[in-house]
Enzyme design. Structure first.
Site, PDB file in Angstrom:
ATOM      1  N   ASP A 148       0.856  -1.189   0.000  1.00  0.00           N
ATOM      2  CA  ASP A 148       0.000   0.000   0.000  1.00  0.00           C
ATOM      3  C   ASP A 148       0.883   1.227   0.000  1.00  0.00           C
ATOM      4  OD1 ASP A 148      -2.413  -1.403   0.050  1.00  0.00           O
ATOM      5  OD2 ASP A 148      -2.480  -1.469   2.238  1.00  0.00           O
ATOM      6  N   ASP A 205      -7.315  -1.126  -4.777  1.00  0.00           N
ATOM      7  CA  ASP A 205      -8.377  -0.650  -3.883  1.00  0.00           C
ATOM      8  C   ASP A 205      -9.279   0.357  -4.599  1.00  0.00           C
ATOM      9  OD1 ASP A 205      -7.368  -2.185  -1.790  1.00  0.00           O
ATOM     10  OD2 ASP A 205      -6.053  -0.568  -1.112  1.00  0.00           O
TER      11      ASP A 205
END
Length: 194
Positions: free
Chosen positions: A144, A158
């Site tokens: 991330d 995402d």
């Protein structure tokens, strides 16, 4: 003597409708797979850039404190949920991929195909991370690097999953048929004739 109703008033013949859906489904599958591949490529290439360029935990501001770049390795879900249960997310991602592939065979509408492609691409790339990234097979940590204020840190997959879910919700609310074609088929009644 009975009068026959013209075919145009009762909707398309079943064979014609099936042929129409088969054509729409073929186009939809191409859209789904194309978008899914683009999502996987975009997600994995940006993760490759992030891991090669950024230092873990160092925040780089893009828009003040609202948006920035910060590399982390996530063993759980958003908000560090179930961080010690990585295998749970591996199973969820695998089930999501299987379900999306199964239901993709029923998609004929292009708008639904876009939604499925976004969802499938996001699910596939997350599954790939869980299976093949460190520390071990099936327990990989997701990369991330997109920091949203102090809320959470995510990635391109995402974004794709979020957009696909929102689009699917909108399509369901407004009544766009999954199979495509007209939303409603109404017979046009005629006044009785003597």
């Amino acid at each position: 003597m009975t009068e026959s109703t013209p075919p145009s008033e009762t909707g398309p013949e079943p064979a014609t409708a099936d042929a129409g859906f088969a054509r729409r489904r073929s186009r939809a599958l191409v859209i789904i797979l194309l978008i899914a591949v683009l999502v996987v490529l975009a997600d994995q290439l940006t993760k490759l850039w992030a891991t090669a360029t950024l230092q873990v935990g160092v925040y780089h501001s893009l828009i003040g404190n609202l948006l920035g770049i910060q590399l982390i390795y996530n063993s759980g879900a958003a908000f560090s949920f179930l961080v010690d249960q990585t295998w749970v997310f591996t199973i969820i991602a695998a089930l999501a991929v299987v379900a999306l592939l199964y239901f993709s065979r029923r998609v004929g509408a292009r708008s639904w195909a876009v939604a499925f492609g976004l969802l499938l691409g996001g699910a596939v790339t997350h599954l790939g991370d869980r299976l093949f990234r460190a520390p071990s097979f099936g327990q990989g940590h997701v990369v991330d690097f997109i920091a949203y204020a102090d809320w959470f840190i995510g990635n391109v997959a995402d974004i794709a999953i979020f957009c696909g879910a929102v689009l699917a919700l909108i399509l369901a609310v407004v009544g766009v048929p999954l199979r495509g074609g007209p939303r409603h088929t109404h017979a046009h009644p005629h006044p009785p004739t003597d």
